[in-house]
Write an enzyme that holds these catalytic residues in place. Structure first.
Site, PDB file in Angstrom:
ATOM      1  CG  HIS A 187      -0.373   0.297   2.517  1.00 28.65           C
ATOM      2  ND1 HIS A 187      -0.059  -0.680   3.442  1.00 28.65           N
ATOM      3  CD2 HIS A 187      -0.024   1.474   3.099  1.00 28.65           C
ATOM      4  CE1 HIS A 187       0.448  -0.120   4.524  1.00 28.65           C
ATOM      5  NE2 HIS A 187       0.485   1.198   4.339  1.00 28.65           N
ATOM      6  CG  ASP A 195       0.075  -4.073   2.884  1.00 28.64           C
ATOM      7  OD1 ASP A 195       0.193  -3.494   1.797  1.00 28.64           O
ATOM      8  OD2 ASP A 195       0.069  -3.467   3.973  1.00 28.64           O
ATOM      9  CB  SER A 233       3.194   1.876   6.280  1.00 30.63           C
ATOM     10  OG  SER A 233       2.026   1.995   7.051  1.00 30.63           O
TER      11      SER A 233
END
Length: 417
Positions: A161, A191, A271
């Protein structure tokens, strides 16, 4: 090691009296360790005891004259004690000395050492994404995230993402070096993504550990570029809160399995950064946090990431069934009214996969594969490592309370180039 302690006169007498009573109890077979009152609760404890007094079980029969002599002797000893109330006491300090020798006050902690080892390999990712704005006009948006260099060839692990839809990726190392990045493979289901930088420069590299050995309560450190702030990667600490978590990252997105839950703060920009143990090994890739809760973040396990690396970088196909599942516990079984209290509850079957083609359905409970009992998603992933795409396996499922078997041919785990 010897320590010198200074005692006042009354304290000295009490210590000597207590020691004498302990000796007396031992000589007469009386237990002193199980009944503390024998030592400290005796209201008849004498004021003092002579150094050369023999304590016998027949001491109670001593004559009054002998008692007087003992008291006179004690008085003389008391005078000597008052003149010099310093005692040399042997204290075992081996453990303390070992601790001091192992870590002086100015020596870095385990957290500092782990961070020093990994932080140079944690990169800042600046991503440009082309999108459609008002009135259909194209516009460019910028996103930020983190990644970690895991080999000398310049391959970087991050989240899908973070880089999905990117037209350009700028990779910045903590030492200020900057490179253009290219996506070489990504897996939306997990992911995960791998970005490559083309350079002959020597690069810092982080070591990939093993997440299968993690323990709940184990100390961990999250590293990443929180909020894209200048000054290099941010460090937060916490523990492994839970293992094998399954979450739904967003509407329309597939469930994410076998996640490591931690209370180490994971903020926007973190992230794709690494979750590490105190040995300085990567044990997860930070991926999500629960916005409505405090101290609940998740990382993709490094075992899942390693399989992805083998598939993309090493060109080793990975076997694939095409299901997403949830570990069943007795609590979940009771809450959901399930017929069994262990196994993997299948919550999604991906279209066009071996699972769908063989008739596996959401709501089925996977109990075993080729006779090997399966109780968690992690166990399923570990068992799949024994097979290759094209192998045939038999799944034992519980469907509506009845056991059934389904045979399927394993596919190849999909990646997006």
């Amino acid at each position: 090691m010897r320590l010198r302690s200074r005692f006042g006169y009354p304290t000295l007498l009490a210590i000597l009296a207590s020691l004498t009573l302990i000796i007396a109890a031992c000589s007469t077979g009386t237990s002193t360790s199980d009944d503390a009152s024998d030592v400290t609760g005796n209201s008849e404890t004498p004021a003092a005891v002579s150094d050369d007094q023999d304590v016998q079980s027949t001491a109670a029969q001593a004559t009054d004259d002998e008692d007087d002599a003992v008291i006179d002797d004690d008085a003389a000893n008391d005078d000597e004690a008052a003149d010099d109330a310093e005692l040399d006491i042997d204290v075992s300090t081996d453990d303390a000395e070992e601790i001091d020798e192992e870590r002086p006050a100015d020596e870095p902690s385990d957290v500092e050492l782990a961070v020093e080892k990994v932080r140079p390999a944690v990169v800042f990712l600046s991503v440009q994404v082309q999108s459609t704005g008002a009135f259909g006009m194209p516009e460019e948006q910028e996103g930020v995230g983190s990644g970690v260099i895991f080999d000398e060839g310049g391959h970087i692990l991050t989240n899908n993402h973070v880089i999905e839809g990117a037209s350009t990726i700028n990779v910045v190392l903590p030492d200020g070096r900057s490179y253009e990045g290219n996506v070489v493979g990504r897996s939306p289901d997990r992911d995960l993504a791998i970005v490559d930088i083309d350079t002959d420069d020597e690069l810092p590299v982080a070591e990939l550990g093993v997440s299968g050995d993690l323990r709940i309560g184990q100390s961990v450190v999250a590293i990443g570029n929180a909020l894209g702030l200048p000054g290099g990667p941010t460090v937060t600490t916490g523990v492994v809160s839970a293992l094998g978590r399954t979450i739904q990252a967003g509407m329309g997105q597939p469930p994410m399995e076998s996640l490591v839950q931690t209370d180490a703060a994971i903020n926007p920009g973190n992230s794709g950064g690494p979750l590490i143990n105190l040995n300085g090994e990567v044990i997860g890739i930070n991926t999500a946090r629960i916005q409505q809760a405090e101290g609940i973040g998740f990382a993709v396990s490094v075992d899942t990431a390693r399989n992805f690396v083998q598939q993309v970088v090493d060109q080793e196909p990975q076997p694939y069934i095409g299901i997403s599942g949830l570990d069943i516990s007795p609590a979940i079984a009771q809450q959901q009214g399930l017929p069994v209290d262990s196994g993997v509850l299948i919550i999604e079957v991906s279209p066009g996969t071996p699972a769908e083609e063989s008739g596996v359905q959401p709501g089925d409970i996977l109990r075993s594969m080729n006779g090997v009992e399966i109780e968690t998603v992690q166990e399923l992933q570990s068992e799949l490592e024994n097979y290759e795409p094209g192998d045939e396996v038999t799944l034992t499922l519980n469907r509506d309370g009845s056991e059934t078997e389904i045979t399927l041919t394993l596919g190849e785990s999909p990646i997006v180039q």
